[in-house]
Write an enzyme that holds these catalytic residues in place. Structure first.
Site, mmCIF file in Angstrom:
data_model
loop_
_atom_site.group_PDB
_atom_site.id
_atom_site.type_symbol
_atom_site.label_atom_id
_atom_site.label_comp_id
_atom_site.label_asym_id
_atom_site.label_seq_id
_atom_site.Cartn_x
_atom_site.Cartn_y
_atom_site.Cartn_z
ATOM 1 N N TYR A 1 -5.355 -11.086 -8.723
ATOM 2 C CA TYR A 1 -5.759 -9.704 -8.476
ATOM 3 C C TYR A 1 -7.046 -9.345 -9.208
ATOM 4 C CZ TYR A 1 -1.917 -8.622 -5.475
ATOM 5 O OH TYR A 1 -1.096 -8.610 -4.379
ATOM 6 N N ARG B 1 -9.844 -10.685 -7.148
ATOM 7 C CA ARG B 1 -10.087 -9.853 -5.959
ATOM 8 C C ARG B 1 -10.667 -8.509 -6.358
ATOM 9 N NH1 ARG B 1 -4.718 -9.438 -3.032
ATOM 10 N NH2 ARG B 1 -5.918 -8.259 -1.511
ATOM 11 N N GLN C 1 -4.689 -0.684 6.001
ATOM 12 C CA GLN C 1 -3.885 -1.705 5.310
ATOM 13 C C GLN C 1 -4.672 -2.217 4.100
ATOM 14 O OE1 GLN C 1 -1.826 -4.584 8.303
ATOM 15 N NE2 GLN C 1 -3.687 -3.857 9.298
ATOM 16 N N ASN C 2 -5.948 -1.870 4.045
ATOM 17 C CA ASN C 2 -6.803 -2.410 2.994
ATOM 18 C C ASN C 2 -6.534 -1.702 1.667
ATOM 19 O OD1 ASN C 2 -7.866 -3.928 5.054
ATOM 20 N ND2 ASN C 2 -9.646 -2.612 5.345
ATOM 21 N N VAL C 3 -6.775 -2.430 0.610
ATOM 22 C CA VAL C 3 -6.467 -1.914 -0.733
ATOM 23 C C VAL C 3 -7.753 -1.748 -1.548
ATOM 24 C CG1 VAL C 3 -4.142 -2.883 -0.723
ATOM 25 C CG2 VAL C 3 -6.037 -4.306 -1.536
ATOM 26 N N HIS D 1 -0.879 0.173 2.126
ATOM 27 C CA HIS D 1 -0.471 -0.920 1.241
ATOM 28 C C HIS D 1 -0.931 -0.705 -0.188
ATOM 29 C CE1 HIS D 1 -0.223 -3.752 4.988
ATOM 30 N NE2 HIS D 1 0.883 -3.048 4.838
ATOM 31 N N CYS E 1 2.918 1.135 -13.635
ATOM 32 C CA CYS E 1 3.881 0.641 -14.628
ATOM 33 C C CYS E 1 5.068 0.031 -13.882
ATOM 34 C CB CYS E 1 4.347 1.787 -15.529
ATOM 35 S SG CYS E 1 5.621 1.267 -16.691
ATOM 36 N N CYS F 1 4.479 3.561 -22.023
ATOM 37 C CA CYS F 1 5.774 3.012 -22.489
ATOM 38 C C CYS F 1 5.678 1.575 -22.968
ATOM 39 C CB CYS F 1 6.824 3.110 -21.372
ATOM 40 S SG CYS F 1 6.555 1.929 -20.043
ATOM 41 N N THR G 1 -7.803 -5.955 12.371
ATOM 42 C CA THR G 1 -6.511 -6.394 11.859
ATOM 43 C C THR G 1 -5.917 -7.454 12.781
ATOM 44 O OG1 THR G 1 -4.282 -5.747 11.176
ATOM 45 C CG2 THR G 1 -5.251 -4.472 12.979
#
Ligand code: BV8
Length: 226
Positions: free
Chosen positions: A49, A52, A83-85, A101, A109, A132, A170
């Site tokens: 991640y 990316r 759908q892209n992040v 998504h 968290c 936390c 897509t």
């Protein structure tokens, strides 16, 4: 309308299927973007991640994203489900984007289930919640996880009540996102697909626009907006 990784390809963000290049070529996305993978090897998932995220941070919205911002001003109502992040629609100026998504640039968290910031120091070497102290994860929907309820309901309502449903970039292989086109079709909408190649939807769309989003969408807008 629904967008997928193809609309960000011309911004230099590898499509989900192409994300497996170089270091990641030996992994399938489905083997990294899951709660089980994160449980098994959180560092490997975080490394993927972070890699990316850096690509997304360096990317700029392209002419396809910009054309959709203009499209919103030319029609009575436009609901953009992505759908892209990667936040590229928002950075181009689209508003009310439904992030089906989630978003790779946010942390969540893992214990509280809420968006969180990082504790300045980490005991484990992996990102920890500033509130936390529990482990953080990317604020995305992994395979096997439910779509955020608000996004699921808003996208379904829009698909069930539209005259035209436009699918851009897509492969329409990931559900339930891909089902939105079928939902619109069943409600009588005209289906338009813009893609560089045929997809699972092609056989039942009304109009196929074959080509790259960054090239075709500005042409479509020029025809609509004059
Ligand atoms: C769930 C975030 C249940 C993470 C992603 C049927 C019904 C329901 C579920 C399922 C089902 N069948 C199977 C499932 C399970 C699964 C699934 O769909 N699996 C697939 C592999 C078969 N679905 C799920 O697990 C979903 N959750 O069902 O939960 C549930 C319910 C209640 C309670 C508990 C559980 C969750 C799926 C979400 C997964 N997360 N992303 C991350 O990004 O790291 S999905 C991920 O895939 C990305 O979001 C990406 O968008 C998507 C891939 O799709 P595309 O966007 O289409 O990208 P792709 O690379 O595939 O294709 C690119 C396209 O662009 C190509 O067609 C190419 O030709 C085109 N293109 C390229 N360049 C251009 C272009 N087009 C135009 N111009 C260009 N220049």
């Amino acid at each position: 309308m629904l967008t997928g990784a193809g609309i960000s390809a011309e911004s230099g963000v590898p499509t989900f299927r192409d994300a497996q290049t170089g270091l990641w070529a030996r992994f399938r996305p489905e083997d990294l973007a899951t709660p089980e993978a994160f449980q098994r090897d959180p560092r490997r998932v975080w490394d993927w991640y972070e890699w990316r995220r850096e690509l997304v941070r360096q990317a700029e919205p392209n002419a396809g994203h910009a054309a959709l911002v203009r499209l919103a001003g030319c029609v009575p109502r436009l609901t953009l489900v992505t759908q892209n992040v990667d936040s590229l629609h928002q950075r181009a100026g689209s508003v009310g984007v439904i992030e089906y998504h989630g978003n790779i640039l946010r942390d969540r968290c893992a214990a509280e289930g809420l968006v969180a910031s990082r504790a300045p120091l980490s005991i484990t070497g992996l990102p920890e919640c500033a509130r936390c102290g529990e482990r953080l994860r990317p604020d995305v929907v992994w395979f096997g996880e439910a779509i955020p309820r608000d996004a699921l309901l808003a996208a379904d309502a829009a698909a069930a009540d539209c005259d035209v449903f436009l699918c851009v970039g897509t492969a329409a292989t990931v559900h339930p996102a891909a089902g939105l086109a079928e939902r619109a079709h069943g409600a009588g909408a005209t289906l338009i697909e813009l893609n560089v190649e045929a997809t699972a939807l092609t056989s039942f769309v009304d109009v196929v626009l074959r080509g790259r989003a960054g090239e075709l969408l500005p042409l479509v807008l020029a025809r609509i907006a004059g």
